[in-house]
Design a protein around this motif. Structure first.
Motif, short mmCIF file in Angstrom:
data_model
loop_
_atom_site.label_atom_id
_atom_site.label_comp_id
_atom_site.label_asym_id
_atom_site.label_seq_id
_atom_site.Cartn_x
_atom_site.Cartn_y
_atom_site.Cartn_z
N ALA A 112 -7.21 11.35 5.91
CA ALA A 112 -5.82 10.96 6.20
C ALA A 112 -5.77 9.54 6.78
O ALA A 112 -4.94 8.72 6.37
N ASN A 113 -6.70 9.26 7.71
CA ASN A 113 -6.76 7.91 8.29
C ASN A 113 -7.16 6.87 7.25
O ASN A 113 -6.61 5.76 7.21
N LEU A 114 -8.13 7.24 6.41
CA LEU A 114 -8.61 6.33 5.38
C LEU A 114 -7.51 6.02 4.37
O LEU A 114 -7.35 4.87 3.92
N ILE A 115 -6.74 7.04 4.00
CA ILE A 115 -5.63 6.85 3.07
C ILE A 115 -4.58 5.92 3.66
O ILE A 115 -4.06 5.01 2.98
N ASP A 116 -4.25 6.12 4.95
CA ASP A 116 -3.28 5.25 5.61
C ASP A 116 -3.76 3.80 5.63
O ASP A 116 -3.00 2.87 5.38
N GLN A 117 -5.06 3.63 5.95
CA GLN A 117 -5.63 2.28 5.98
C GLN A 117 -5.58 1.61 4.61
O GLN A 117 -5.16 0.46 4.48
N THR A 118 -5.99 2.36 3.60
CA THR A 118 -6.03 1.80 2.25
C THR A 118 -4.63 1.47 1.76
O THR A 118 -4.41 0.45 1.10
N LYS A 168 -7.14 10.41 -2.20
CA LYS A 168 -6.15 11.50 -2.22
C LYS A 168 -6.72 12.72 -2.93
O LYS A 168 -6.53 13.85 -2.48
N ALA A 169 -7.43 12.49 -4.03
CA ALA A 169 -8.04 13.60 -4.77
C ALA A 169 -9.11 14.28 -3.92
O ALA A 169 -9.19 15.52 -3.88
#
Length: 205
Positions: A94-100, A185-186
Motif C-alpha cells: 500500500a505504501n509502495l503503491i502510494d509512493q509510485t 497492484k497485482a
C-alpha cells in the motif's frame, strides 16, 4: 524452530507498527522491503513443512498425543506468523503503491513542463527566423565570422538536444512507473488472496 518463528514474528510486528503508526512520519519503502518479507515467508513455509512431516510421522500413535498437541501448537503459531507476514506485505505494498503513484504524477508534471519548454524554444526560433541553422551560416562575412557562427549553432543545437533528451527520458520514466504501479497492484491483490487462504488454514488447524 520455536525461537525462529518467534524471531520472525517479532520482526514482522516491528515492521507493521512502523508502517501503520499514525503519529510517525511516512517512511519510504522499496521493493527490498517486500523481498525481505517474502524471504521470511519462505522460512516460515519451510518450518511449517517440517512440522507437518513430524505430525504425519506421529499419525495414529496414541501414545504420542501430547507430542502431537505440541506440534499442532507450533503449527498454529507458524500460520499466525505467516498471516502477520502477509499483512505486513499488504501494508508495505500500500505504501509502495502510494509512493509510485506520487512519483508518476511528479514525472508527468515534469514532462508537461519540459514539453512546454521545447515548444517555447521552437516558437522563439520561428519568431527570430533562426529555425534554419544553415540560414545562420550563410550570413557570415569572413572565415572568423563563420567559425563564430558555427560555435553559436553548436551551443543552440546542444541546448535543443538537451531539452529533447530530457523529454524522452521523462517519457521512459513515466512508462516504467506505470508498469511498476500495475505490477504492485497485482502483487497486492495476490497477497490479499493469500491472506484469506492463510486465515482459512488457521481455522482448520
Amino acid at each position: 524452530m520455536k525461537k525462529g518463528i518467534l524471531r520472525i514474528l517479532s520482526v514482522i510486528a516491528c515492521l507493521t507498527v512502523l508502517m501503520t503508526s499514525v503519529s510517525a512520519p511516512a517512511m519510504a519503502v522499496t521493493q527490498a522491503d517486500i523481498d525481505e518479507l517474502k524471504s521470511d515467508a519462505s522460512d516460515l513455509a519451510s518450518q511449517k513443512k517440517e512440522l507437518q512431516q513430524k505430525l504425519d510421522a506421529l499419525a495414529g500413535d496414541k501414545e504420542a498425543a501430547l507430542e502431537r498437541k505440541n506440534l499442532l501448537d507450533q503449527q498454529i503459531q507458524n500460520i499466525s506468523g505467516e498471516i502477520a507476514n502477509v499483512e505486513a506485505q499488504i501494508a508495505t505494498y500500500a505504501n509502495l503503491i502510494d509512493q509510485t503513484q506520487q512519483e508518476l504524477e511528479d514525472a508527468q508534471e515534469k514532462e508537461a513542463a519540459q514539453y512546454e519548454l521545447f515548444c517555447q524554444r521552437v516558437r522563439a526560433m520561428e519568431e527570430r527566423g533562426t529555425i534554419s541553422y544553415w540560414s545562420v551560416l550563410f550570413k557570415e562575412s569572413s572565415f572568423t565570422d563563420l567559425l563564430s557562427r558555427l560555435e553559436i549553432i553548436n551551443e543552440i543545437m546542444d541546448s535543443d538536444q538537451a531539452v529533447i533528451d530530457e523529454l524522452e527520458a521523462l517519457q521512459v520514466e513515466i512508462e516504467t512507473k506505470k508498469a511498476d504501479l500495475e505490477q504492485q497492484k497485482a502483487d497486492s491483490e495476490s497477497a490479499k488472496a493469500d491472506l484469506e487462504s492463510k486465515k482459512t488454514e488457521l481455522n482448520t488447524q
